[in-house]
Design an enzyme around this catalytic site. Structure first.
Site, PDB file in Angstrom:
ATOM      1  N   SER A   3      -4.474   2.242  -8.592  1.00 61.06           N
ATOM      2  CA  SER A   3      -5.306   3.451  -8.592  1.00 61.06           C
ATOM      3  C   SER A   3      -6.078   3.491  -9.902  1.00 61.06           C
ATOM      4  O   SER A   3      -5.616   2.949 -10.918  1.00 61.06           O
ATOM      5  CB  SER A   3      -4.433   4.705  -8.479  1.00 61.06           C
ATOM      6  OG  SER A   3      -5.187   5.877  -8.739  1.00 61.06           O
ATOM      7  N   ASN A  12       0.800  -1.220   0.000  1.00 63.24           N
ATOM      8  CA  ASN A  12       0.000   0.000   0.000  1.00 63.24           C
ATOM      9  C   ASN A  12       0.834   1.273   0.000  1.00 63.24           C
ATOM     10  O   ASN A  12       0.416   2.286  -0.563  1.00 63.24           O
ATOM     11  CB  ASN A  12      -0.923   0.003   1.230  1.00 63.24           C
ATOM     12  CG  ASN A  12      -1.547   1.350   1.473  1.00 63.24           C
ATOM     13  OD1 ASN A  12      -2.460   1.770   0.764  1.00 63.24           O
ATOM     14  ND2 ASN A  12      -1.043   2.062   2.486  1.00 63.24           N
ATOM     15  N   TYR A  43       2.778   9.357 -10.987  1.00 66.76           N
ATOM     16  CA  TYR A  43       1.876   8.502 -10.207  1.00 66.76           C
ATOM     17  C   TYR A  43       1.072   7.583 -11.125  1.00 66.76           C
ATOM     18  O   TYR A  43       0.971   6.383 -10.879  1.00 66.76           O
ATOM     19  CB  TYR A  43       0.949   9.382  -9.377  1.00 66.76           C
ATOM     20  CG  TYR A  43      -0.023   8.631  -8.503  1.00 66.76           C
ATOM     21  CD1 TYR A  43       0.390   8.097  -7.281  1.00 66.76           C
ATOM     22  CD2 TYR A  43      -1.352   8.475  -8.874  1.00 66.76           C
ATOM     23  CE1 TYR A  43      -0.497   7.421  -6.466  1.00 66.76           C
ATOM     24  CE2 TYR A  43      -2.251   7.803  -8.059  1.00 66.76           C
ATOM     25  CZ  TYR A  43      -1.822   7.272  -6.862  1.00 66.76           C
ATOM     26  OH  TYR A  43      -2.702   6.598  -6.062  1.00 66.76           O
ATOM     27  N   LYS A  71       1.381   3.495 -11.168  1.00 67.86           N
ATOM     28  CA  LYS A  71       0.242   2.647 -10.854  1.00 67.86           C
ATOM     29  C   LYS A  71      -0.135   1.761 -12.036  1.00 67.86           C
ATOM     30  O   LYS A  71      -0.592   0.620 -11.841  1.00 67.86           O
ATOM     31  CB  LYS A  71      -0.945   3.490 -10.412  1.00 67.86           C
ATOM     32  CG  LYS A  71      -0.722   4.206  -9.076  1.00 67.86           C
ATOM     33  CD  LYS A  71      -0.369   3.237  -7.959  1.00 67.86           C
ATOM     34  CE  LYS A  71      -0.291   3.933  -6.610  1.00 67.86           C
ATOM     35  NZ  LYS A  71       0.036   2.992  -5.503  1.00 67.86           N
ATOM     36  N   THR A  93      -9.633  10.566   2.742  1.00 70.68           N
ATOM     37  CA  THR A  93      -8.484  10.374   3.618  1.00 70.68           C
ATOM     38  C   THR A  93      -7.794  11.727   3.804  1.00 70.68           C
ATOM     39  O   THR A  93      -8.229  12.744   3.256  1.00 70.68           O
ATOM     40  CB  THR A  93      -7.469   9.382   3.015  1.00 70.68           C
ATOM     41  OG1 THR A  93      -6.888   9.972   1.834  1.00 70.68           O
ATOM     42  CG2 THR A  93      -8.140   8.070   2.645  1.00 70.68           C
TER      43      THR A  93
END
Length: 264
Positions: free
Chosen positions: A155, A100, A170, A174, A205
């Site tokens: 993601s 994670n 990112y 992913k 979050t």
């Protein structure tokens, strides 16, 4: 061969299983830790923030299992190797790994510094960190001969270009995690190790608090279900992938984003 379930009794139970969760002290990682603990698993949390780890462990105590935190840098292979060895010593083995931990950045490629620092930081943490953990834990699972489960946190950015923010490192990392998941499912299946991925979208979050109100409203309006996800919903999906209920599932990536991906 991974044995199939024969009834719904205990199909989602993780009783007595040992789960390792990187970045398990907050956000989606802690949601997975809590969900696993509620289903009877023992949990080892890997992170770099000792204070947040202590707070997470205190919250898990109510579920009655064995919980412990370890300081680990998933980019550093020596750190990963030493930490995995310590977990196996303390818990007697590892049944479940959740990859994670990761980072992100919001920058267009041409605006990065000449060393492409942001690019390499994200790729090293999100993709290479996943590889490092899978290598060390996967070997332990193989050699123990009991099979296991690896869950990679991808993601929905792996499948779309998110127009509200520039985040190519990112997204590429992913996307690599998604295909790495397929490759590992193929390689590790013969050892009864199942490998799947979860691809969350926008979730409530700490990381979502930076979103400006206009972007927040825009994103919600693009979602068929009209809301951000909750961390425990991602934890529940992780329980499914970790449990006997998904004994015949490997090499998949499940998007959980309220349908946002449909608008891109």
């Amino acid at each position: 061969m991974v044995s199939p379930i024969t009834s719904m009794k205990d199909a989602f139970s993780l009783e007595g299983k040992v789960a390792v969760i990187t970045g398990g002290n907050r956000g989606l990682g802690f949601a997975c830790a809590s969900a696993f603990a509620q289903q009877g698993a023992h949990v080892a949390i890997l992170c770099r923030d000792a204070q947040k780890a202590a707070e997470a462990l205190e919250e898990l105590k109510q579920f009655g299992g064995k919980y412990k935190s370890y300081t680990c840098d998933i980019i550093d292979r020596a750190s990963v190797r030493a930490t995995v060895a310590a977990i196996c010593e303390d818990f007697g083995g590892i049944d479940i790994l959740v990859n994670n931990a990761g980072v992100s950045c919001r920058s267009e490629l041409l605006d990065m510094d000449e060393e492409l620092t942001d690019w390499y930081n994200v790729l090293n943490a999100d993709l290479n960190g996943t590889v490092h953990m899978t290598y060390e834990v996967g070997k332990r699972m193989r050699d123990a001969g009991k099979g296991g489960v690896i869950i990679n946190m991808a993601s929905n950015a792996a499948f779309i270009v998110n127009k509200t923010q520039a985040m190519s490192p990112y997204s590429v990392a992913k996307a690599g995690v998604v295909h790495f998941t397929r490759c590992m499912a193929n390689e590790l299946g013969k050892y009864n190790i199942r490998v799947n991925a979860i691809a969350p979208g926008f979730v409530n979050t700490e990381l979502s608090k930076w979103i400006p109100e206009d972007q927040f409203n825009y994103i919600n309006n693009q979602m068929p279900l009209g809301r951000f996800g909750e961390p425990i919903e991602v934890g529940a999906l992780a329980v499914y992938f970790a449990s006997p209920a998904s004994a015949n599932v490997t090499g998949t990536t499940q998007v959980i984003d309220g349908g946002y991906i449909l608008s891109c």
